[in-house]
Design an enzyme around this catalytic site. Sequence first.
Site, mmCIF file in Angstrom:
data_model
loop_
_atom_site.group_PDB
_atom_site.id
_atom_site.type_symbol
_atom_site.label_atom_id
_atom_site.label_comp_id
_atom_site.label_asym_id
_atom_site.label_seq_id
_atom_site.Cartn_x
_atom_site.Cartn_y
_atom_site.Cartn_z
ATOM 1 N N GLU A 189 0.826 -1.198 0.000
ATOM 2 C CA GLU A 189 0.000 0.000 0.000
ATOM 3 C C GLU A 189 0.871 1.264 0.000
ATOM 4 O OE1 GLU A 189 -2.287 -2.940 2.703
ATOM 5 O OE2 GLU A 189 -0.257 -2.658 1.935
ATOM 6 N N ALA A 195 16.196 -48.660 -14.739
ATOM 7 C CA ALA A 195 16.515 -49.808 -13.891
ATOM 8 C C ALA A 195 17.966 -49.800 -13.445
ATOM 9 C CB ALA A 195 16.194 -51.103 -14.640
#
Length: 366
Positions: A56, A167
Amino acid sequence: MDTAADTTAMRRAVTLAARGLGSTSPNPVVGCVITDASGTVVGEGFHQRAGGPHAEVHALRAAGGRARGGTAYVTLEPCDHTGRTGPCSQALLAAGVSRVVYAVGDPDPRATGGGDTLRAAGVRTERGLLADEAEAVNAAWLTSVRLGRPYVLWKYAATLDGRIAAADATSRWITSPEARADVHRLRAEADAVLVGSGTARTDDPQLGVRGVDGATQPLRVVLDTDATAVKPGARVLDGAAPTLIAVAHDAPADHLPGASVLRLPRAAAGPGLDLDALLDALHVRGVRSVLLEGGPTLAGAFIAAGKVDKVVGYLAPVLLGAGPAALADAGIATLSQALRLEVTETAAIGPDLRVTAVPVPARKGN
């Protein structure tokens, strides 16, 4: 009734608020747009850093005298207390705005009440416009205030069939350079980046932000229960960013820099550390958002504990058919126990797909 102009202004405020991600903790991200009495935008601002002017104040400075009689659109209720800066409610009153529209009420009992102060002073004050959008951009801070712990985002990268490595354990690289660059954006928006001992041992990650201009380096955290994964000379100890190595209270850790060691209790059930104690320790240090980059075991522990607030998955158009899955045991034994997610965004990142989702119960409670 909110107008199309109101919605446009608030959406701009939400966009502005996002500019503060990664640099305002332990404060919230907030955006503000000021229009004059005729509805013309005359000031914009966002909270840029903790201790600095609030959104603000930045917007009012830009607007100057043109704010008088105008409207302020703010993503979070203007604060009503004096901390390192003064109360924004009083700044808005001093500027002479006649209307304030804010998206989300401030849940922090130390700062809430700005809306009431403005109303009592005769300012037309409205709440709730684009609340969902404002909540989403400020989810980390709101979660930290409401739940008393950091917000946790779990990120993973996998093949289309859910594998994070082949893997033979090769995993570099499953996803594209564009996806990896996007992960650095996530790091730049987080207060802390967290991995487990498996990732530390296998990858020796540095965990810093690269390629993001002006980024604040997040706290690097490694969960190394028995203090065996992080060795002297590990990249995470390179001094480029602050680092914590979380170890069990009884683990020998003399080989680690003393200032980087965080001692925690072991988990009451199963291996690893007490995640509640970990998140408490990080919260005390001002950490409001954690990017969980650990492997499937650590992710499973966080899911099982109900500590994941958002999931971001990078899916590569690749098939492996074997190799470790993205998520290990998460305490889910049957389909009825599955953690259901709501997809909030899908986006193409180079050749990959980024899917963002939130746990449905957590979304409704945050």
